[in-house]
Scaffold this motif. Sequence first.
Motif, short mmCIF file in Angstrom:
data_model
loop_
_atom_site.label_atom_id
_atom_site.label_comp_id
_atom_site.label_asym_id
_atom_site.label_seq_id
_atom_site.Cartn_x
_atom_site.Cartn_y
_atom_site.Cartn_z
N SER A 5 0.85 -1.20 0.00
CA SER A 5 0.00 0.00 0.00
C SER A 5 0.88 1.23 0.00
CB SER A 5 -0.90 0.02 1.24
OG SER A 5 -1.72 -1.10 1.27
N PRO A 6 0.42 2.30 -0.62
CA PRO A 6 1.19 3.53 -0.57
C PRO A 6 1.35 4.00 0.86
CG PRO A 6 -1.00 3.90 -1.51
CD PRO A 6 -0.84 2.43 -1.36
N ALA A 7 2.45 4.66 1.13
CA ALA A 7 2.71 5.16 2.48
C ALA A 7 1.61 6.12 2.90
CB ALA A 7 4.07 5.86 2.52
N LYS A 8 1.23 6.01 4.14
CA LYS A 8 0.22 6.93 4.65
C LYS A 8 0.81 8.33 4.78
CE LYS A 8 -0.59 4.35 8.30
NZ LYS A 8 -1.19 3.83 9.55
N PRO A 9 0.00 9.37 4.49
CA PRO A 9 0.52 10.73 4.62
C PRO A 9 0.79 11.07 6.08
CG PRO A 9 -1.85 10.75 4.17
CD PRO A 9 -1.39 9.34 4.00
N ALA A 10 1.74 11.98 6.29
CA ALA A 10 2.10 12.40 7.64
C ALA A 10 1.06 13.37 8.18
CB ALA A 10 3.48 13.03 7.64
N LEU A 11 0.79 13.28 9.46
CA LEU A 11 -0.14 14.20 10.11
C LEU A 11 0.33 14.46 11.54
CD1 LEU A 11 -2.91 15.72 10.21
CD2 LEU A 11 -3.88 13.61 11.15
N THR A 12 0.39 15.73 11.88
CA THR A 12 0.67 16.12 13.26
C THR A 12 -0.66 16.47 13.94
OG1 THR A 12 2.87 16.97 12.74
CG2 THR A 12 1.84 17.76 14.77
N ILE A 13 -0.93 15.82 15.05
CA ILE A 13 -2.11 16.16 15.84
C ILE A 13 -1.66 16.97 17.05
CG2 ILE A 13 -4.01 15.29 17.26
CD1 ILE A 13 -4.19 12.86 15.50
N GLU A 262 -18.42 10.84 12.52
CA GLU A 262 -18.89 12.13 12.00
C GLU A 262 -17.79 12.94 11.32
OE1 GLU A 262 -20.82 14.30 15.11
OE2 GLU A 262 -22.26 12.71 15.56
N ILE A 263 -16.57 12.45 11.33
CA ILE A 263 -15.46 13.20 10.73
C ILE A 263 -15.60 13.17 9.20
CG2 ILE A 263 -12.96 13.30 10.42
CD1 ILE A 263 -12.72 11.95 13.19
N PRO A 264 -15.55 14.32 8.53
CA PRO A 264 -15.68 14.36 7.07
C PRO A 264 -14.35 14.01 6.39
CG PRO A 264 -15.45 16.59 7.92
CD PRO A 264 -15.47 15.68 9.12
N TRP A 265 -14.08 12.73 6.29
CA TRP A 265 -12.76 12.28 5.82
C TRP A 265 -12.43 12.79 4.43
CZ3 TRP A 265 -9.84 10.74 9.55
CH2 TRP A 265 -10.40 10.10 10.67
N ASP A 266 -13.43 12.93 3.57
CA ASP A 266 -13.14 13.38 2.20
C ASP A 266 -12.67 14.83 2.16
OD1 ASP A 266 -15.68 14.14 3.10
OD2 ASP A 266 -16.45 14.36 1.06
N GLU A 267 -12.91 15.57 3.24
CA GLU A 267 -12.51 16.98 3.27
C GLU A 267 -11.14 17.20 3.89
OE1 GLU A 267 -15.52 19.45 5.01
OE2 GLU A 267 -17.15 18.18 4.25
N ILE A 268 -10.57 16.16 4.49
CA ILE A 268 -9.31 16.36 5.22
C ILE A 268 -8.22 15.39 4.77
CG2 ILE A 268 -10.41 17.37 7.24
CD1 ILE A 268 -10.31 14.71 8.59
N ASP A 292 -7.32 7.00 17.13
CA ASP A 292 -7.16 5.71 16.45
C ASP A 292 -7.64 5.78 15.00
OD1 ASP A 292 -6.15 4.58 18.74
OD2 ASP A 292 -8.02 3.62 19.34
N ALA A 293 -8.73 6.52 14.77
CA ALA A 293 -9.26 6.65 13.40
C ALA A 293 -8.27 7.39 12.51
CB ALA A 293 -10.60 7.38 13.43
N PHE A 294 -7.59 8.38 13.05
CA PHE A 294 -6.57 9.09 12.26
C PHE A 294 -5.33 8.22 12.07
CE2 PHE A 294 -9.07 12.89 13.11
CZ PHE A 294 -8.94 13.58 11.91
N ASN A 295 -4.97 7.44 13.08
CA ASN A 295 -3.83 6.54 12.95
C ASN A 295 -4.04 5.53 11.83
OD1 ASN A 295 -1.58 6.98 14.69
ND2 ASN A 295 -2.93 6.60 16.44
N ALA A 296 -5.30 5.17 11.57
CA ALA A 296 -5.59 4.20 10.51
C ALA A 296 -5.42 4.80 9.13
CB ALA A 296 -7.02 3.67 10.68
N ARG A 297 -5.43 6.13 9.04
CA ARG A 297 -5.39 6.80 7.74
C ARG A 297 -4.13 7.62 7.51
NH1 ARG A 297 -10.51 6.33 9.63
NH2 ARG A 297 -12.21 5.97 8.14
#
Length: 337
Positions: A5-13, A262-268, A292-297
């Motif tokens: 799978s392509p590498a997941k994009p980086a995200l700072t929370i 409820e998170i609009p994943w297509d917008e972020i 956890d939901a963000f860690n999956a993406r």
Amino acid sequence: MSLFSPAKPALTIRLCEPRGFCAGVDRAIQIVVLALKKYGAPVYVRHEIVHNRFVVQGLQERGAVFIEELHEIPPEHRERPVVFSAHGVPKSVPADAQARNLFYLDATCPLVSKVHKQAMRHQRLGRHVVLVGHAGHPEVIGTMGQLPDGAVTLIETEADVHGFMPVDPDQLGFVTQTTLSVSDTAGIIARLQERFPAIQAPSAESICYATTNRQEAVKETAAGTDFFLIVGAPNSSNSKRLVEVAERAGAKRALLVQRAAEIPWDEIETIGTLGLSAGASAPQIIVDEIVDAFNARFNVSIDLAVTAIENENFPVLSVLRDMPLVPADMAFVNGNA
């Protein structure tokens, strides 16, 4: 064709601290949990104990029955405990409970009770009480219900201040709802003091420490975020204020969500920095769910933004202190076992 799978994009929370439950909310939930342990089910609760459906549903699963008014308690259950919510109730409610011979447990937040006492003190000193707050909010209904009809005027905006015509401008005292926006409230109070120089402030700050701390944490964290999520319910005043604070403090967009679904994943999909906090009635287990939901993406790194340390603890009612409270009792909101 690659099997990887392509590498997941980086995200700072940027995770705000403090966030989530305050001492008053934690105490109210504990009161219901301990009442269920001590007296068994059902335990009736007047109004949502706190403004969070996840918490309410968790307590329902344990045997709590939520009602809006005391007359909903069946006659055969009048010996069962009934808990008043953390938001506080008008004086007429415990009076009604006594008239019905009900056994009630008052889970009103001690800081809300303090506002009640400040309002009553103003009236005792001959002042008309000005309450800064939101019409229809349970806390406002409870505070206004501490005093006789006509003794309190509700002010929601600076425009309301302009239209306020008191009988005696020199005999006024104000209090505020505990969960308001600090900056908005400051503007309203300044306008009141400008129009009515003799108006008396409460003996202590009405907006609670937890509201202030959560707003300050979001304010310090919001600048430069691509998106800011606030975990909370749409009927939670303090949670809605956090969304407003995030937007004013520089978040490109802020949104209130109750669950990860409820998170609009297509917008972020392309964001690089996310702000995350939770209102005072939102449990930690939902914050964990969202992380956890963000860690999956995304390939997530957590930047913990600590702006205050909270160690307040409000003890439960004395009648419940003989019941041991173990971590498993609160696992449904804290996530521990």
